[in-house]
Design a protein around this motif. Structure first.
Motif: not given
Length: 818
Positions: A267-286
Motif C-alpha cells: 500500500l502506498t499513497g497512490g494505491s490507497l487513493a485508487k482504492l478510495r476512488a473505487a470505493h466511492e465509485s461502487w457506492w455511487r453506482k449502488y
C-alpha cells in the motif's frame, strides 16, 4: 372516399368503446411521431436524496457485545464488517467476516479487534457521524484547544480497513494501535517490513478446517514502532496519519498470511487513493439505482439506512450473512446461523423491489450446499426430495439440526428464489436454482395427502411455529409457500421449455390445495394458523398472515372476502412492533390495502423508537432480517406487481405527495412515478427483458398518452393498459393531453415535502417540512400519535381509491440457541 373513411372511423370508435369497457388496450393512430430525448433523472435524484441522511452519536454506543444487533457506527463491504465502539482514548474497531464460522460449533465467531488509544484525549467531547452516502465514519474528538478528526472506511472492493487521523492544536499526542483476537485476547503476532501481522482463528477451539485469518496492520505517515501486538506512534498537529489493516481468511485463499501481509506492505499513497476512488465509485453506482421521496423524513431515512446496511452486509462471490450480518462482536445469539423459518429469507427480500438484486447473489449458496443433507434427512423420514432443519450453516453444516416439527423450512428458503425469478425473468438464474426447487417440489408431491371427499390436497403434521405438536393440519404458512413454489416451478419450466411431464401435476396440486383456514375472532373472519391444531396464537409472530407475505397468495386483485379476512387478521394480530413480525408484516399489510395512515404511523415508530442511530431497525427475534421492515413495507405502498399487474401508489395516503424512481417490478420492469395533489403525474417504465407489460390505469376512466423511447405512439384507454415491449425500451404513460416535455419537467422535480426538496443536509432529524409528522423520541420509546399526517383514510376507502395490490413476507419464532 369520404364516406368510406367516416364508416371506418365509426367502426373504430365503437370497437374502442367496447374494448375500453372490457379493460383492454386501444392504440389510436395519429400524426407521424418525432423522437424526443428523455434523460432518466433517477441517478441524480437518488444521489441527492441519500446525501441528506446520516447517523449521529454524541456519546459512545453501549449495545456492543450482547450477541445481537449493535448500536455502533457500522461499515462493511459485503464480507468484512466493522463496528466502532468506545471513545478515542479506547476506541475498538470490531472486525467480523461472513465466512468466519467455527467448524467446532458451526456458529459464527468474531474475527478480531483493532484498538486505537489516544490517552491524552480521555474525556474528549465525542461526535461521530455515519455518512451512508460515502460509506464512511467521521469522528471528531475535542478536548480543550485540541481536536482529533478521524475518517474510517472499509474498501468496497478489497478487504481493507482504513482510518485516517489528523490532530489540530499545539501539542503532540501519544497513540497506540493494538491488535486483538475476536474475544479481546492477545493473538500470535509478528513484525516484518514495518507491518504488524496478527494471526487469529474462529473461536477458541481448534478443529479441522477451522477458519484462520491474518490482520496485517501498518501506519503510514510516520515511523511507527510495532512491538508485540501494538504499534506506538506520536501524533503531530497538522499531519495526517493513516492506519490500514488488510484482512484475509483461509476461505479467501490458502495463502491468506502472505496475501494479507503483501496487501499491507504494497500500500502506498497512490494505491490507497485508487482504492478510495473505487470505493466511492461502487457506492455511487449502488445509490444511483433507485430512490424514494416521501413526506415522512424518519421513514425515508430508514429506507436509505436499511439499504446502506444491505450494501454493507452482502455481496456476490462471498459467504452469505447470517442472523447478525458481518458485525460480529462476540458470541452471537442462535449461533448467528442461517435461520430458515423466516430470518435468513427476510434479510434478502429488500434487494428485489429496491433494484439491488446483485446483493442477493450469495443467498443461494448455503442452501444448495445443504442439499445432500436435505435429501438424507427426507429419506430418513421416509420421503423423497429434501427436508431442511430450522438452522443451517455454510458448506453443508448445521449448528442446530432440528426440525421443531416444521416441514416448511425448505419451501420457505425457496421463496427468495421464486421471487427473484419473477422479478428478473432470468433464464440463467432459473437453471441455477431449479434443481433445488424441483427437490422441494418432489418432497411436497410425496408429503401431501389427497382427500377424495373434498377434492383437496392436505398438509398433515406440519407445525406453523416451532415445536407445535400433532395434529397441525394445513398450516396457513405452508399452504401459501407451497402455492408460491409450484407457481414458480411452473413459470420457470414453461419459460425454459422443460418439465412438460411435471407441469400438469404441479398445476393440479396448485389448483387443489386446501383453502387457507379461517376462524372468527372478536366478530371478524381471520386466518387461522391451521385448520386443525394451532388456532389463534398471540405470541408476537405473524404466521397467520404469511400466506400473504411471503406466500404472495392474497393481493388487491383477490376477492373482497379474502382481502377483508387478511385485513382483519392484521388488525387482530396488532403485532406492529413485536420481536418476530415487523420484517414481514408491513409488506403484507400494504399488499392487501390496509389503512395506509396506520401503516405510515407504525412505520414511523419503527424508524424512530425501534431504530438505532446507525439506522438498524432492531427487534429481539433477529438482526439483518429487519432490513426488510421499512424497505419492502414502503415499497409495497408505492408499487405493487406480484399479481403480474403493475400498480403505482396502490396503497398510498391521501393528500401526501410522493415520488419514486428505479423500483423493480415483476417481469424485470424498472418503474418510476410521482403523485402530487392526489393525482399520479406520470409512469415511466423501462423494460429490461422485453415482453408484455400490464399496468393498472392510474387515471381511472381517462385515456392515457403513450410514449415509447420518446416517441409519441398515441392514446391508450381502459382500466388495464397492455403494451408489448422490447428489451431496453422505455414506456412513458401520462394523463391525456400531457406532453413529454411536461413529464420530463415533473420527473426532474423533487416530491413536495421530501428530504430532496429540503435545503438542509445532515442526519435527517427534525426539519420544518410541509405535511410531515412529529418526531418520536427514540430514547423514551414513546409513540407520538398527535400529528395525523395522512388525514382520515380508512382501509376500505384506501382500497377503493387505488384499486391495487402489492407483496409481503413471513415471520415465526426463533429456535433457542443451545
Amino acid at each position: 372516399m369520404t364516406s368510406s373513411l367516416r364508416y371506418r372511423q365509426h367502426i373504430s370508435t365503437t370497437l374502442a368503446s367496447a374494448l375500453m369497457a372490457l379493460g383492454l388496450t386501444v392504440l389510436q393512430s395519429g400524426s407521424p411521431a418525432v423522437a424526443q430525448t428523455f434523460s432518466d433523472p433517477t441517478p441524480d435524484q437518488a444521489l441527492r436524496t441519500v446525501s441528506q441522511f446520516q447517523g449521529e452519536w454524541d456519546s459512545p454506543p453501549t449495545a456492543l457485545t450482547n450477541g445481537g444487533t449493535v448500536d455502533a457506527p457500522l461499515l462493511g463491504n459485503g464480507d468484512l464488517g466493522v463496528a466502532v465502539g468506545g471513545s478515542v482514548d479506547d476506541q475498538t474497531f470490531y472486525l467480523g467476516k461472513n465466512d468466519f464460522f467455527s467448524t467446532a460449533t458451526n456458529g459464527i465467531e468474531p474475527l478480531g479487534r483493532i484498538v486505537l488509544s489516544v490517552p491524552g484525549l480521555a474525556d474528549a467531547d465525542y461526535h461521530v457521524v455515519q455518512n451512508i452516502a460515502k460509506a464512511q465514519i467521521e469522528g471528531t474528538y475535542t478536548l480543550g484547544s485540541q481536536t482529533l478528526a478521524s475518517r474510517s472506511w472499509v474498501s468496497a472492493t478489497e478487504n481493507l480497513f482504513v482510518t485516517t487521523l489528523r490532530l489540530s492544536g499545539s501539542q503532540t499526542q501519544d497513540a497506540t494501535v493494538t491488535l486483538q483476537d475476536g474475544l479481546g485476547n492477545t493473538p500470535s503476532t509478528s513484525v516484518k517490513d514495518g507491518v504488524l501481522d496478527a494471526d487469529v482463528q474462529a473461536g477458541t477451539a481448534s478443529a479441522p478446517g477451522n477458519p484462520q485469518a491474518r490482520i496485517a496492520t501498518k501506519v503510514q505517515g510516520t515511523a511507527a514502532k510495532p512491538s508485540g501486538n501494538r504499534i506506538s506512534l506520536t501524533l503531530k498537529p497538522g499531519v495526517t496519519y493513516t492506519v490500514t489493516a488488510a484482512i484475509r481468511s483461509s476461505h479467501d485463499t490458502p495463502r491468506y498470511r502472505s496475501a494479507a501481509h503483501s496487501a499491507a506492505t504494497e500500500l502506498t499513497g497512490g494505491s490507497l487513493a485508487k482504492l478510495r476512488a473505487a470505493h466511492e465509485s461502487w457506492w455511487r453506482k449502488y445509490w444511483s439505482r433507485s430512490f424514494v421521496q416521501i413526506p415522512d423524513q424518519a421513514v425515508e431515512k430508514s429506507w436509505y439506512g436499511s439499504l446502506y446496511l444491505l450494501g454493507s452486509v452482502s455481496r456476490g462471490g462471498k459467504y452469505a450473512p447470517g442472523l447478525w450480518g458481518n458485525w460480529i462482536t462476540g458470541t452471537m445469539n442462535w449461533y448467528g446461523d442461517y435461520h430458515a423459518n423466516y430470518n435468513y429469507e427476510a434479510a434478502f427480500y429488500p434487494a428485489l423491489s429496491t433494484n439491488h438484486v446483485a446483493q442477493m447473489d450469495s443467498y443461494d449458496d448455503p442452501i444448495v450446499d445443504w442439499m445432500p443433507r436435505g435429501k438424507a434427512k427426507a429419506a430418513a423420514a421416509g420421503y423423497k426430495g429434501v427436508l431442511y432443519p430450522v438452522g443451517i450453516s455454510p458448506d453443508g453444516t448445521s449448528a442446530a439440526d432440528d426440525l421443531y416439527n416444521q416441514k416448511s423450512n425448505a419451501v420457505n428458503l425457496a421463496s427468495d428464489m421464486v421471487m427473484k425469478y419473477e422479478y428478473t425473468r432470468s433464464a440463467s438464474y432459473a437453471r441455477k436454482v431449479l434443481p433445488y426447487l424441483e427437490q422441494v417440489g418432489l418432497f411436497w408431491q410425496d408429503y401431501l395427502t389427497w382427500d377424495e371427499a373434498t377434492g383437496t390436497y392436505n398438509i398433515h403434521n406440519d407445525a406453523p411455529q416451532e415445536g407445535g405438536v400433532y395434529p397441525q393440519t394445513n398450516s396457513v404458512l405452508s399452504l401459501g409457500l407451497v402455492h408460491l413454489l409450484l407457481q414458480g416451478l411452473i413459470d420457470m419450466s414453461s419459460d425454459l421449455g422443460i418439465n412438460d411431464s411435471l407441469i400438469p401435476t404441479w398445476q393440479h396440486i396448485d389448483s387443489n390445495l386446501a383453502p387457507l383456514p379461517t376462524m372468527t375472532r372478536n366478530g371478524q373472519t381471520v386466518f387461522r394458523q391451521t385448520s386443525e391444531g394451532s388456532g389463534w396464537v398471540s405470541d408476537g409472530n405473524d404466521v397467520a398472515i404469511q400466506a400473504v407475505y411471503p406466500g404472495l397468495q392474497v393481493g388487491l386483485n383477490s376477492s373482497p372476502d379474502l382481502l377483508q379476512a387478511a385485513r382483519n387478521t392484521i388488525t387482530q394480530l396488532n403485532n406492529w412492533h413485536s420481536d418476530n413480525s415487523p420484517a414481514t408484516l408491513y409488506a403484507a399489510a400494504a399488499m392487501v390495502g390496509y389503512d395506509p395512515v396506520t401503516l405510515m404511523k407504525e412505520l414511523h415508530t419503527e424508524a424512530t423508537a425501534y431504530s438505532y442511530p446507525n439506522m438498524a431497525v432492531h427487534h429481539y427475534g433477529g438482526g439483518v432480517e429487519n432490513l426488510n421492515v421499512t424497505t419492502s413495507g414502503l415499497n409495497e405502498m408505492l408499487l405493487q406487481s406480484f399479481q403480474h399487474d403493475i400498480k403505482v401508489f396502490p396503497n398510498w395516503p391521501a393528500d401526501s405527495d410522493a415520488k419514486f424512481g428505479g423500483l423493480l417490478a415483476y417481469g424485470n420492469f424498472l418503474v418510476s412515478s410521482s403523485i402530487r395533489h392526489n393525482s399520479v403525474e406520470y409512469v415511466r417504465i423501462t423494460s429490461r427483458s422485453g415482453g408484455n407489460l400490464t399496468v393498472t390505469n392510474p387515471w381511472p376512466g381517462r385515456s392515457v398518452e403513450y410514449y415509447a423511447n420518446g416517441v409519441h405512439k398515441g392514446t391508450l384507454s381502459g382500466t388495464t393498459i397492455k403494451v408489448n415491449t422490447s428489451v431496453g425500451e422505455t414506456i412513458t404513460l401520462a394523463p391525456a393531453g400531457t406532453s413529454l416535455a411536461t413529464i420530463q419537467h415533473e420527473s426532474a422535480q423533487s416530491a413536495k415535502g421530501s428530504t430532496a426538496g429540503s435545503p438542509a443536509a445532515g442526519s435527517g432529524a427534525a426539519r420544518t417540512q410541509p405535511a410531515r409528522t412529529n418526531t418520536v423520541d427514540a430514547k423514551s420509546g414513546g409513540d407520538d400519535r398527535g400529528t395525523d399526517m395522512y388525514p382520515g383514510l380508512s382501509d376500505s376507502l384506501a382500497a377503493e381509491r387505488t384499486g391495487m395490490l402489492g407483496a409481503a413476507r413471513r415471520s415465526s419464532s426463533v429456535a433457542p440457541r443451545r
